[in-house]
Enzyme design. Structure first.
Site, PDB file in Angstrom:
ATOM      1  N   LEU A 274       0.816  -1.209   0.000  1.00 22.89           N
ATOM      2  CA  LEU A 274       0.000   0.000   0.000  1.00 22.89           C
ATOM      3  C   LEU A 274       0.853   1.264   0.000  1.00 22.89           C
ATOM      4  CD1 LEU A 274      -2.761  -1.022   2.577  1.00 22.89           C
ATOM      5  CD2 LEU A 274      -2.706  -1.401   0.101  1.00 22.89           C
ATOM      6  N   HIS A 275       0.401   2.250  -0.767  1.00 26.27           N
ATOM      7  CA  HIS A 275       1.068   3.547  -0.829  1.00 26.27           C
ATOM      8  C   HIS A 275       0.017   4.647  -0.705  1.00 26.27           C
ATOM      9  CE1 HIS A 275      -0.440   3.591  -4.921  1.00 26.27           C
ATOM     10  NE2 HIS A 275       0.287   2.525  -5.232  1.00 26.27           N
ATOM     11  N   GLN A 276       0.430   5.892  -0.887  1.00 30.80           N
ATOM     12  CA  GLN A 276      -0.477   7.014  -0.683  1.00 30.80           C
ATOM     13  C   GLN A 276      -1.670   6.966  -1.632  1.00 30.80           C
ATOM     14  OE1 GLN A 276      -0.080   9.158   1.865  1.00 30.80           O
ATOM     15  NE2 GLN A 276      -2.081  10.032   1.344  1.00 30.80           N
TER      16      GLN A 276
ATOM     17  N   HIS B 206      -3.284   4.194  -2.613  1.00 27.02           N
ATOM     18  CA  HIS B 206      -4.254   3.321  -1.947  1.00 27.02           C
ATOM     19  C   HIS B 206      -4.894   4.039  -0.767  1.00 27.02           C
ATOM     20  CE1 HIS B 206      -1.440   0.155  -3.668  1.00 27.02           C
ATOM     21  NE2 HIS B 206      -2.606  -0.205  -4.165  1.00 27.02           N
TER      22      HIS B 206
ATOM     23  N   GLN C 209      -4.201 -12.934 -12.809  1.00 26.38           N
ATOM     24  CA  GLN C 209      -3.984 -11.776 -13.671  1.00 26.38           C
ATOM     25  C   GLN C 209      -2.513 -11.556 -13.996  1.00 26.38           C
ATOM     26  OE1 GLN C 209      -5.965  -9.247 -10.636  1.00 26.38           O
ATOM     27  NE2 GLN C 209      -4.407  -7.729 -11.124  1.00 26.38           N
TER      28      GLN C 209
ATOM     29  N   GLY D 136      -8.951   3.433  -8.597  1.00 23.89           N
ATOM     30  CA  GLY D 136      -8.232   4.585  -9.110  1.00 23.89           C
ATOM     31  C   GLY D 136      -8.338   4.712 -10.617  1.00 23.89           C
ATOM     32  N   LYS D 137      -8.332   5.939 -11.088  1.00 23.90           N
ATOM     33  CA  LYS D 137      -8.387   6.206 -12.524  1.00 23.90           C
ATOM     34  C   LYS D 137      -7.083   5.850 -13.235  1.00 23.90           C
ATOM     35  CE  LYS D 137     -11.839   9.913 -12.773  1.00 23.90           C
ATOM     36  NZ  LYS D 137     -12.044  11.337 -13.174  1.00 23.90           N
TER      37      LYS D 137
ATOM     38  N   GLN E 283      -9.028  -0.928 -16.730  1.00 27.00           N
ATOM     39  CA  GLN E 283      -9.568  -1.799 -15.686  1.00 27.00           C
ATOM     40  C   GLN E 283     -10.848  -1.213 -15.110  1.00 27.00           C
ATOM     41  OE1 GLN E 283      -7.138  -3.617 -12.349  1.00 27.00           O
ATOM     42  NE2 GLN E 283      -8.026  -1.912 -11.228  1.00 27.00           N
TER      43      GLN E 283
END
Length: 274
Positions: A30-32, A34, A58, A144-145, A150
């Site tokens: 996880l990062h900023q 997420h 995947q 997230g865009k 996806q």
């Protein structure tokens, strides 16, 4: 905060939740970026579930599943501080059976761009996302865009299968220099991080051209390619509408400009919505 490692444990933990459920599916590390999804989900729902599952279906042949960064303890702490109610961290055997039914990505939208370069990737992604959405009983799920294709496919899946969940698109989070945050950025050294900024710079160049009245797709791509010469290899530049149909002219309010390129070890993607 409850850690659920089996489907049964998740189902038991959900019995204590009353009200709306926000859900953020992740593959960990996880990062900023997420964290921004988690914070938005926390703000907009009564309860919050985060999943951490590195989905094997995947990853393609030649892509090293075992090399994907894993930081379970750090991820748990991030979730706890953020006020997550349940973290679902299943083993592969909890998510997949032998010879199970599968869903697949649509024949066109699922096999262009990312789908062309990584054939079968979206089949595996949609399979696990459907499972996770069903297991979470989410009211809203946050994506997230940055992974625009996806996001488009998940939104279509939810619509086509009449799934009772709202998909919430969230803005791309960037570092102070403009690099889109990604778990794969950990593979970049300082010199490569600097060169990776070519992706966001190419998108800024494209946006500036559009704002100055240039709508011709080929002219914009040509300028972007010049900026992307700093990368090791450009995999694609695409200018499409929100349904991922190729455009000849930019349509203001209905266009996504996407780029994928290799910088050192990782393959990076970025985009901008115009």
């Amino acid at each position: 905060m409850i850690i659920a490692r089996t489907v049964r444990e998740l189902q038991e933990a959900k019995k204590e939740l009353n009200g709306s459920i926000g859900f953020v599916p992740t593959m960990g590390a996880l990062h900023q970026g997420h964290l921004s999804l988690i914070q938005q989900a926390k703000k907009e729902n009564d309860h919050l579930i985060v999943s951490i599952f590195v989905n094997p279906t995947q990853f393609l042949e030649g892509e090293d599943l075992n090399a994907y960064p894993r930081r379970e303890e750090a991820d748990r702490k991030i979730c706890e501080v953020a006020g997550v109610d349940i973290v679902f961290m299943p083993e592969i055997g909890q998510m997949y059976e032998k010879d199970e039914l599968c869903i697949g990505a649509p024949a066109i939208r699922g096999y262009i761009l990312e789908g062309e370069k990584r054939p079968g990737h979206f089949d595996g992604m949609l399979q696990v996302v459907m499972k996770l959405l069903n297991l979470s009983s989410a009211t809203r799920a946050y994506f997230g865009k940055k992974d625009a294709q996806q996001l488009s496919l998940i939104t279509q899946m939810v619509k086509n299968y009449f799934m009772d969940v709202q998909i919430i698109p969230c803005e791309i989070i960037r570092d102070e220099y403009g690099l889109a945050l990604s778990s794969r950025n950990v593979y970049l050294n300082e010199e490569e991080k600097h060169r990776a900024l070519a992706l966001s710079r190419s998108l800024k160049r494209a946006t500036k051209m559009v704002m100055q009245g240039e709508l011709d797709v080929e002219a914009i791509k040509k300028e972007m390619m010049q900026v992307l010469s700093e990368t090791d290899r450009v995999e694609y530049i695409a200018i499409v509408d929100r349904q991922f149909k190729a455009l000849e002219k930019v349509q203001i309010g209905n266009t996504i400009i996407l780029v994928a390129a290799w910088i050192g070890k990782p393959r990076l993607i970025d985009n901008i919505w115009i």
